[in-house]
Write a protein that holds these residues in place. Sequence first.
Motif, PDB file in Angstrom:
ATOM      1  N   GLY A  44       0.789  -1.225   0.000  1.00  0.00           N
ATOM      2  CA  GLY A  44       0.000   0.000   0.000  1.00  0.00           C
ATOM      3  C   GLY A  44       0.821   1.276   0.000  1.00  0.00           C
ATOM      4  N   THR A  45       2.134   1.163   0.142  1.00  0.00           N
ATOM      5  CA  THR A  45       3.015   2.337   0.105  1.00  0.00           C
ATOM      6  C   THR A  45       3.010   2.942  -1.303  1.00  0.00           C
ATOM      7  OG1 THR A  45       4.467   1.568   1.864  1.00  0.00           O
ATOM      8  CG2 THR A  45       5.427   3.093   0.261  1.00  0.00           C
ATOM      9  N   LYS A  46       2.914   4.280  -1.354  1.00  0.00           N
ATOM     10  CA  LYS A  46       2.934   4.982  -2.637  1.00  0.00           C
ATOM     11  C   LYS A  46       4.276   5.682  -2.816  1.00  0.00           C
ATOM     12  CE  LYS A  46      -2.062   5.708  -2.867  1.00  0.00           C
ATOM     13  NZ  LYS A  46      -3.164   6.693  -3.003  1.00  0.00           N
ATOM     14  N   VAL A  47       4.831   5.566  -4.020  1.00  0.00           N
ATOM     15  CA  VAL A  47       6.116   6.177  -4.325  1.00  0.00           C
ATOM     16  C   VAL A  47       5.996   6.959  -5.625  1.00  0.00           C
ATOM     17  CG1 VAL A  47       8.584   5.801  -4.653  1.00  0.00           C
ATOM     18  CG2 VAL A  47       7.253   4.179  -3.272  1.00  0.00           C
ATOM     19  N   TRP A  48       6.470   8.209  -5.599  1.00  0.00           N
ATOM     20  CA  TRP A  48       6.567   9.022  -6.807  1.00  0.00           C
ATOM     21  C   TRP A  48       8.040   9.127  -7.174  1.00  0.00           C
ATOM     22  CZ3 TRP A  48       2.858   9.434  -3.254  1.00  0.00           C
ATOM     23  CH2 TRP A  48       1.531   9.673  -3.673  1.00  0.00           C
ATOM     24  N   LEU A  49       8.392   8.750  -8.391  1.00  0.00           N
ATOM     25  CA  LEU A  49       9.779   8.817  -8.833  1.00  0.00           C
ATOM     26  C   LEU A  49       9.981  10.045  -9.704  1.00  0.00           C
ATOM     27  CD1 LEU A  49      10.613   5.123  -9.801  1.00  0.00           C
ATOM     28  CD2 LEU A  49      11.333   6.366  -7.753  1.00  0.00           C
ATOM     29  N   ASN A  50      11.023  10.805  -9.414  1.00  0.00           N
ATOM     30  CA  ASN A  50      11.403  11.932 -10.248  1.00  0.00           C
ATOM     31  C   ASN A  50      12.200  11.422 -11.444  1.00  0.00           C
ATOM     32  OD1 ASN A  50      11.648  14.564 -11.092  1.00  0.00           O
ATOM     33  ND2 ASN A  50      12.597  15.322  -9.222  1.00  0.00           N
ATOM     34  N   SER A  51      12.623  12.334 -12.315  1.00  0.00           N
ATOM     35  CA  SER A  51      13.361  11.962 -13.515  1.00  0.00           C
ATOM     36  C   SER A  51      14.661  11.239 -13.181  1.00  0.00           C
ATOM     37  CB  SER A  51      13.684  13.213 -14.335  1.00  0.00           C
ATOM     38  OG  SER A  51      12.512  13.892 -14.698  1.00  0.00           O
ATOM     39  N   ASP A  52      15.084  10.357 -14.089  1.00  0.00           N
ATOM     40  CA  ASP A  52      16.382   9.684 -14.000  1.00  0.00           C
ATOM     41  C   ASP A  52      16.537   8.973 -12.662  1.00  0.00           C
ATOM     42  OD1 ASP A  52      18.851   8.892 -14.903  1.00  0.00           O
ATOM     43  OD2 ASP A  52      19.872  10.764 -14.389  1.00  0.00           O
ATOM     44  N   SER A  53      15.524   8.163 -12.314  1.00  0.00           N
ATOM     45  CA  SER A  53      15.523   7.483 -11.010  1.00  0.00           C
ATOM     46  C   SER A  53      15.178   6.007 -11.196  1.00  0.00           C
ATOM     47  CB  SER A  53      14.522   8.144 -10.052  1.00  0.00           C
ATOM     48  OG  SER A  53      14.866   9.498  -9.824  1.00  0.00           O
ATOM     49  N   ARG A  54      15.472   5.237 -10.154  1.00  0.00           N
ATOM     50  CA  ARG A  54      15.285   3.783 -10.216  1.00  0.00           C
ATOM     51  C   ARG A  54      14.868   3.269  -8.836  1.00  0.00           C
ATOM     52  NH1 ARG A  54      18.469  -0.676 -12.965  1.00  0.00           N
ATOM     53  NH2 ARG A  54      19.119   0.993 -14.372  1.00  0.00           N
ATOM     54  N   LEU A  55      13.800   2.484  -8.793  1.00  0.00           N
ATOM     55  CA  LEU A  55      13.326   1.883  -7.543  1.00  0.00           C
ATOM     56  C   LEU A  55      13.284   0.368  -7.715  1.00  0.00           C
ATOM     57  CD1 LEU A  55      12.065   2.499  -4.683  1.00  0.00           C
ATOM     58  CD2 LEU A  55       9.844   2.116  -5.780  1.00  0.00           C
ATOM     59  N   THR A  56      13.966  -0.340  -6.813  1.00  0.00           N
ATOM     60  CA  THR A  56      13.977  -1.801  -6.826  1.00  0.00           C
ATOM     61  C   THR A  56      13.246  -2.304  -5.589  1.00  0.00           C
ATOM     62  OG1 THR A  56      16.090  -1.837  -8.015  1.00  0.00           O
ATOM     63  CG2 THR A  56      15.442  -3.854  -6.880  1.00  0.00           C
ATOM     64  N   TYR A  57      12.356  -3.282  -5.761  1.00  0.00           N
ATOM     65  CA  TYR A  57      11.479  -3.727  -4.674  1.00  0.00           C
ATOM     66  C   TYR A  57      11.034  -5.162  -4.936  1.00  0.00           C
ATOM     67  CZ  TYR A  57       8.193  -2.791  -8.381  1.00  0.00           C
ATOM     68  OH  TYR A  57       7.569  -2.807  -9.600  1.00  0.00           O
TER      69      TYR A  57
END
Length: 395
Positions: free
Chosen positions: A200-213
Amino acid sequence: MKEKRLKYLFNKCFQNLATPEEQEEFMALVEDIANKDLVEQEMENYWNNFEPVEKPFFEADKEAMWFEIMQHGAVRKYKLWPRIAGVAASVIAIFLAAYFLKNDGKTELKEVQNDVAYKNDIAPGKNAATLILNTQGKTISLSDGNGGLIIKDDKLVYNDGSLIADLPPAESGQTANRKSDEQTIITPRGGTYQVTLSDGTKVWLNSDSRLTYSPRLNQQAVRRVKLEGEGYFEVAKDKKRPFIVSSKGQEVRVLGTHFNVNSYVDEVSVKTTLLEGSVRVSFRSGEAKAHNVILKPNQQSILSSSDITKKQVNAEAAVAWKTGNFRFENQNIRDIMKQVARWYNVEVVYKDELPGVRLNASVSRNRNISQLLKMMEQTNEVHFKIEGRRIIVLK
């Protein structure tokens, strides 16, 4: 006496009838923190009773006016009431912009809307991201028109409910922490995206970004993700299962809160800004003992190569990008142009050294780059040329 004089000058400036001497007197009163309550009361009165003519300003005009006012610091001296802060730019711009633009000899506002001021122009960034599914060896280009990505136990969907892909079921005895199950969402330069994780966690990614989960984050005893670049997190509350964000040598540990992490490779420090709740930011320098700081709302930690500190900040400025704005507060031109380069996917080249140039501004990120650059040029501190996707910075 002071109240009557302020009201009198307020009326004169609002109607654009004040003499240069009265304008100077009025600005001195506005900048004096002792007059905070009087100024705010007059602002509220005018806002409640103001009936503008039909569209007196274009949106770009209002942004340019606000940019000019920010440069003079007239409204940065104190915090406005929450209920009128949102309209402050419009109200103050209407009755003060004429003073700034007329007396400082700046370029007229209509030129801000004139895209032919530059032979080339560059459109702003948009929703864009790529999703990598490690288990399936699959790469998906995510749609820019469906609002965002939602991770469910058995599938991936867009915010509007449309299916992206089915996820394979967990094998018998499989743990929720296997690296082979990880997924990675990547935003390019000129892109941003929002993702809702399985807990349920919300994440907003800005430009030139990477999220691993992990797609099964909701099954982990410790919810752990890895960030490169910049992300704003609204962590789903769970007192029994902490949420940890690892990024560029630090860890942010929370139970449920709102915060922003800026950890770009080309930045000299990692900045974590808290909006709500409480977080612990820690890092380990070599074999030394781990260093920790606890943040409260409107505090920011700054991690350098060997130390971590914290300070009070305007947290809203740190997350302005999430709501579609650039927000610069006494910011160095090189730091500003890093943000511009990422969002517009351009290269920035400096023809002149500009060590002392610092700007204040709140400007929409939805404008073509020429409009943003033109606003900054109105300070007469910096000038630009556009050559293809290269921005030349000059004195």
